[in-house]
Design a protein around this motif. Sequence first.
Motif, mmCIF file in Angstrom:
data_model
loop_
_atom_site.group_PDB
_atom_site.id
_atom_site.type_symbol
_atom_site.label_atom_id
_atom_site.label_comp_id
_atom_site.label_asym_id
_atom_site.label_seq_id
_atom_site.Cartn_x
_atom_site.Cartn_y
_atom_site.Cartn_z
ATOM 1 N N THR A 164 0.811 -1.219 0.000
ATOM 2 C CA THR A 164 0.000 0.000 0.000
ATOM 3 C C THR A 164 0.844 1.269 0.000
ATOM 4 O O THR A 164 0.363 2.332 -0.408
ATOM 5 C CB THR A 164 -0.904 0.014 1.235
ATOM 6 O OG1 THR A 164 -0.093 -0.211 2.405
ATOM 7 C CG2 THR A 164 -1.979 -1.046 1.146
ATOM 8 N N MET A 165 2.078 1.196 0.494
ATOM 9 C CA MET A 165 2.925 2.389 0.582
ATOM 10 C C MET A 165 3.745 2.618 -0.680
ATOM 11 O O MET A 165 4.613 3.485 -0.729
ATOM 12 C CB MET A 165 3.840 2.295 1.802
ATOM 13 C CG MET A 165 3.076 2.266 3.110
ATOM 14 S SD MET A 165 4.172 2.428 4.534
ATOM 15 C CE MET A 165 3.178 1.666 5.802
ATOM 16 N N GLY A 166 3.466 1.842 -1.717
ATOM 17 C CA GLY A 166 4.099 2.079 -3.001
ATOM 18 C C GLY A 166 5.410 1.337 -3.162
ATOM 19 O O GLY A 166 6.045 0.911 -2.198
ATOM 20 N N ARG A 167 5.814 1.210 -4.412
ATOM 21 C CA ARG A 167 7.032 0.479 -4.780
ATOM 22 C C ARG A 167 8.049 1.466 -5.358
ATOM 23 O O ARG A 167 7.911 1.918 -6.494
ATOM 24 C CB ARG A 167 6.697 -0.616 -5.795
ATOM 25 C CG ARG A 167 7.900 -1.402 -6.294
ATOM 26 C CD ARG A 167 7.458 -2.549 -7.208
ATOM 27 N NE ARG A 167 8.584 -3.130 -7.902
ATOM 28 C CZ ARG A 167 9.026 -2.734 -9.093
ATOM 29 N NH1 ARG A 167 8.398 -1.744 -9.742
ATOM 30 N NH2 ARG A 167 10.069 -3.299 -9.659
ATOM 31 N N VAL A 168 9.031 1.807 -4.542
ATOM 32 C CA VAL A 168 10.077 2.757 -4.932
ATOM 33 C C VAL A 168 11.390 2.330 -4.269
ATOM 34 O O VAL A 168 11.489 1.251 -3.686
ATOM 35 C CB VAL A 168 9.710 4.205 -4.507
ATOM 36 C CG1 VAL A 168 8.451 4.690 -5.211
ATOM 37 C CG2 VAL A 168 9.544 4.315 -2.994
ATOM 38 N N ALA A 169 12.387 3.200 -4.336
ATOM 39 C CA ALA A 169 13.653 2.967 -3.620
ATOM 40 C C ALA A 169 13.508 3.534 -2.212
ATOM 41 O O ALA A 169 14.100 4.559 -1.862
ATOM 42 C CB ALA A 169 14.824 3.611 -4.358
ATOM 43 N N HIS A 170 12.713 2.852 -1.388
ATOM 44 C CA HIS A 170 12.401 3.354 -0.052
ATOM 45 C C HIS A 170 13.666 3.526 0.789
ATOM 46 O O HIS A 170 14.448 2.590 0.948
ATOM 47 C CB HIS A 170 11.465 2.397 0.679
ATOM 48 C CG HIS A 170 10.048 2.455 0.224
ATOM 49 N ND1 HIS A 170 9.240 3.541 0.470
ATOM 50 C CD2 HIS A 170 9.286 1.554 -0.465
ATOM 51 C CE1 HIS A 170 8.037 3.307 -0.035
ATOM 52 N NE2 HIS A 170 8.036 2.122 -0.609
ATOM 53 N N GLU A 171 13.849 4.725 1.345
ATOM 54 C CA GLU A 171 14.910 4.956 2.334
ATOM 55 C C GLU A 171 14.374 4.678 3.730
ATOM 56 O O GLU A 171 14.937 3.892 4.469
ATOM 57 C CB GLU A 171 15.436 6.391 2.249
ATOM 58 C CG GLU A 171 16.462 6.741 3.310
ATOM 59 C CD GLU A 171 17.803 6.079 3.128
ATOM 60 O OE1 GLU A 171 18.563 5.971 4.109
ATOM 61 O OE2 GLU A 171 18.113 5.659 1.986
ATOM 62 N N ASN A 172 13.291 5.360 4.094
ATOM 63 C CA ASN A 172 12.617 4.979 5.332
ATOM 64 C C ASN A 172 11.249 5.644 5.454
ATOM 65 O O ASN A 172 10.982 6.655 4.812
ATOM 66 C CB ASN A 172 13.485 5.267 6.574
ATOM 67 C CG ASN A 172 13.417 6.697 7.042
ATOM 68 O OD1 ASN A 172 13.816 7.607 6.343
ATOM 69 N ND2 ASN A 172 12.943 6.907 8.261
ATOM 70 N N PRO A 173 10.379 5.040 6.260
ATOM 71 C CA PRO A 173 9.073 5.613 6.553
ATOM 72 C C PRO A 173 9.064 6.180 7.964
ATOM 73 O O PRO A 173 9.793 5.714 8.836
ATOM 74 C CB PRO A 173 8.152 4.395 6.479
ATOM 75 C CG PRO A 173 9.015 3.292 7.061
ATOM 76 C CD PRO A 173 10.459 3.630 6.715
ATOM 77 N N VAL A 174 8.257 7.181 8.209
ATOM 78 C CA VAL A 174 8.044 7.632 9.583
ATOM 79 C C VAL A 174 6.536 7.780 9.794
ATOM 80 O O VAL A 174 5.850 8.469 9.029
ATOM 81 C CB VAL A 174 8.802 8.934 9.899
ATOM 82 C CG1 VAL A 174 8.413 10.071 8.953
ATOM 83 C CG2 VAL A 174 8.596 9.342 11.349
ATOM 84 N N ILE A 175 6.019 7.074 10.812
ATOM 85 C CA ILE A 175 4.587 7.074 11.109
ATOM 86 C C ILE A 175 4.296 8.156 12.144
ATOM 87 O O ILE A 175 4.953 8.242 13.179
ATOM 88 C CB ILE A 175 4.131 5.703 11.629
ATOM 89 C CG1 ILE A 175 4.417 4.620 10.581
ATOM 90 C CG2 ILE A 175 2.641 5.721 11.967
ATOM 91 C CD1 ILE A 175 4.050 3.208 11.034
ATOM 92 N N MET A 176 3.302 8.976 11.862
ATOM 93 C CA MET A 176 2.923 10.082 12.735
ATOM 94 C C MET A 176 2.153 9.577 13.966
ATOM 95 O O MET A 176 1.666 8.451 13.998
ATOM 96 C CB MET A 176 2.054 11.077 11.957
ATOM 97 C CG MET A 176 2.774 11.757 10.789
ATOM 98 S SD MET A 176 4.114 12.861 11.293
ATOM 99 C CE MET A 176 5.541 11.909 10.759
ATOM 100 N N PRO A 177 2.016 10.432 14.994
ATOM 101 C CA PRO A 177 1.285 10.018 16.198
ATOM 102 C C PRO A 177 -0.186 9.692 15.982
ATOM 103 O O PRO A 177 -0.795 9.075 16.865
ATOM 104 C CB PRO A 177 1.456 11.229 17.128
ATOM 105 C CG PRO A 177 2.761 11.830 16.720
ATOM 106 C CD PRO A 177 2.777 11.680 15.218
ATOM 107 N N ASP A 178 -0.778 10.065 14.856
ATOM 108 C CA ASP A 178 -2.155 9.643 14.603
ATOM 109 C C ASP A 178 -2.231 8.164 14.207
ATOM 110 O O ASP A 178 -3.318 7.615 14.053
ATOM 111 C CB ASP A 178 -2.820 10.514 13.529
ATOM 112 C CG ASP A 178 -2.156 10.409 12.152
ATOM 113 O OD1 ASP A 178 -1.161 9.666 12.013
ATOM 114 O OD2 ASP A 178 -2.640 11.079 11.218
ATOM 115 N N LYS A 179 -1.044 7.550 14.014
ATOM 116 C CA LYS A 179 -0.916 6.132 13.657
ATOM 117 C C LYS A 179 -1.546 5.812 12.304
ATOM 118 O O LYS A 179 -1.823 4.655 11.988
ATOM 119 C CB LYS A 179 -1.491 5.230 14.754
ATOM 120 C CG LYS A 179 -0.807 5.408 16.098
ATOM 121 C CD LYS A 179 -1.356 4.467 17.151
ATOM 122 C CE LYS A 179 -0.661 4.704 18.501
ATOM 123 N NZ LYS A 179 -1.164 3.798 19.557
#
Length: 516
Positions: free
Chosen positions: A257-272
């Motif tokens: 769901t977060m897409g297919r790319v050259a992911h470096e990193n994700p950061v999830i916000m406090p709203d989760k």
Amino acid sequence: MIRLATIPMGAELTGMFKTDNGEFFFNIQHPSDTLPEPENKAAVGVWNDVDLDNLDPMIEGVPVPVAGTPESQMTVVAQGSYQALGREGDIYAGALPFGFGNITNPDGTVSIKQSNDPDFNAFVPSNISGSEGYLFSAWEDRPGGVTRLSISKQNDGTWLVNDAMNVNFGNVNGTIINCFGTLSPWGTPLTSEENYEAENSVRWNDATYSTGYPNYADVKNIQEYLGGTYPNPYDYGYIVEITDAMAAEPVPVKHFTMGRVAHENPVIMPDKKTVYLTDDGSNKGFYKFVADVPGDMSAGTLYAAKVTQDATTDTSKAGFDIDWIMLAHASNADIEGWIRSYDGIDETDYVDGSTNFISDAEVATWAAGGAADDRVAFLETLRAAEAKGATVEFNKMEGININYNGAADNSVPFMYVAIAEVRGAMADTTGDIQVQENRCGAVYRLGLDMQYNASRMEPVVVGGAYDATSTADRCDPEGIAQPDNIEILDDGRVLIGEDSSNHVNNMLWVYNPKAV
């Protein structure tokens, strides 16, 4: 800024992770093989005798090492000491028979390759005090891997490794190039597949392709991991959540769901729900994902950033207003169904000048609203973003992070992101971004509103002079060189780690925005 640490020559500083107790893990990635043992071996380690959340703002920084001195061949920190919890090849009393960092097949019986590229770390505490827990460390290779060390803090302040294991990624067809990542608010490690070839699927099954990252030889290694099955390109390039992190067998979940790319990193916000995602490499995008249900990344909506530059080309001043273009909504189950339709394609199907995968014509049809489904948005995310008019000019967009509690209570309502090199499409005279080249990089700050939307990014730390002719530090050693990992302290100070060949010894910096 204050220089908090320097690491051995030839190495990159990766895997920065701060615990709630202010303890700090970081890695020594691929140090020079000319160094004396054991410093010539990659290390996963921890900075002992320091509480980064209570770090003296006037702490004396470490100097730039002089070439040839012991300090240039080891890790030097401003106080306390650096402890290597493991170095490439360590077997931990037989717990890892092929060695720390060795990429094995899913059941651990076959060695595929030895990695010296430890990257992401995440510590998951197993007791209330945080003195015991599990350290997850990613290996940035092809195939990729993640090791879990069971560790506990001793009375003398050092850490003891009690056990070790490799996470089994067989249920998700393996991983590649496991780069930086974060820990979710609910305590699961999120490792990123940095698939530089995500938008180059046409070459995936080209047996002559030798220059890619991954290339054909890497694809064959993945095939070995899979026990002989030729891998499907659309299985690689996602955020992988390691669920049941403390169980005997953690369970990886790929979030298509977060897409297919050259992911470096994700950061999830406090709203989760809201997740920001960086895309490493040249001519790349910047993404946001919003989950349908807090704490569940298996369904949601993917967006790509469209930026508008301020009326200046000065890299140290030019900020960007951000609009978010909706790409599509889907679930993991929807997307996996689309992925499976490309199974069974191998090098015998390759035809030069054609593609066995999603074509440019299919991307254009989708962007015009004529496709039967939204597979393009999730399987060819960069191409989809470009077709929808998003900005795909970012160069080497690296770590992105927040201070979770500070973002939640609005005491540190900022997100920071590193751009390793401001060049290429960012520094030309066309498109959305047209700033001056800076080979030493920059760190940008993004304000967060009460719904955790980011609508503007501005430079706050910019690299100094670059000297291409230098045989030593090409970037001024009194400033950053190609910033990568980012960590935000409780008081809003920002840790910046380097991943650079422009400093002989990469460095760890602390930036204090309140001192500016």
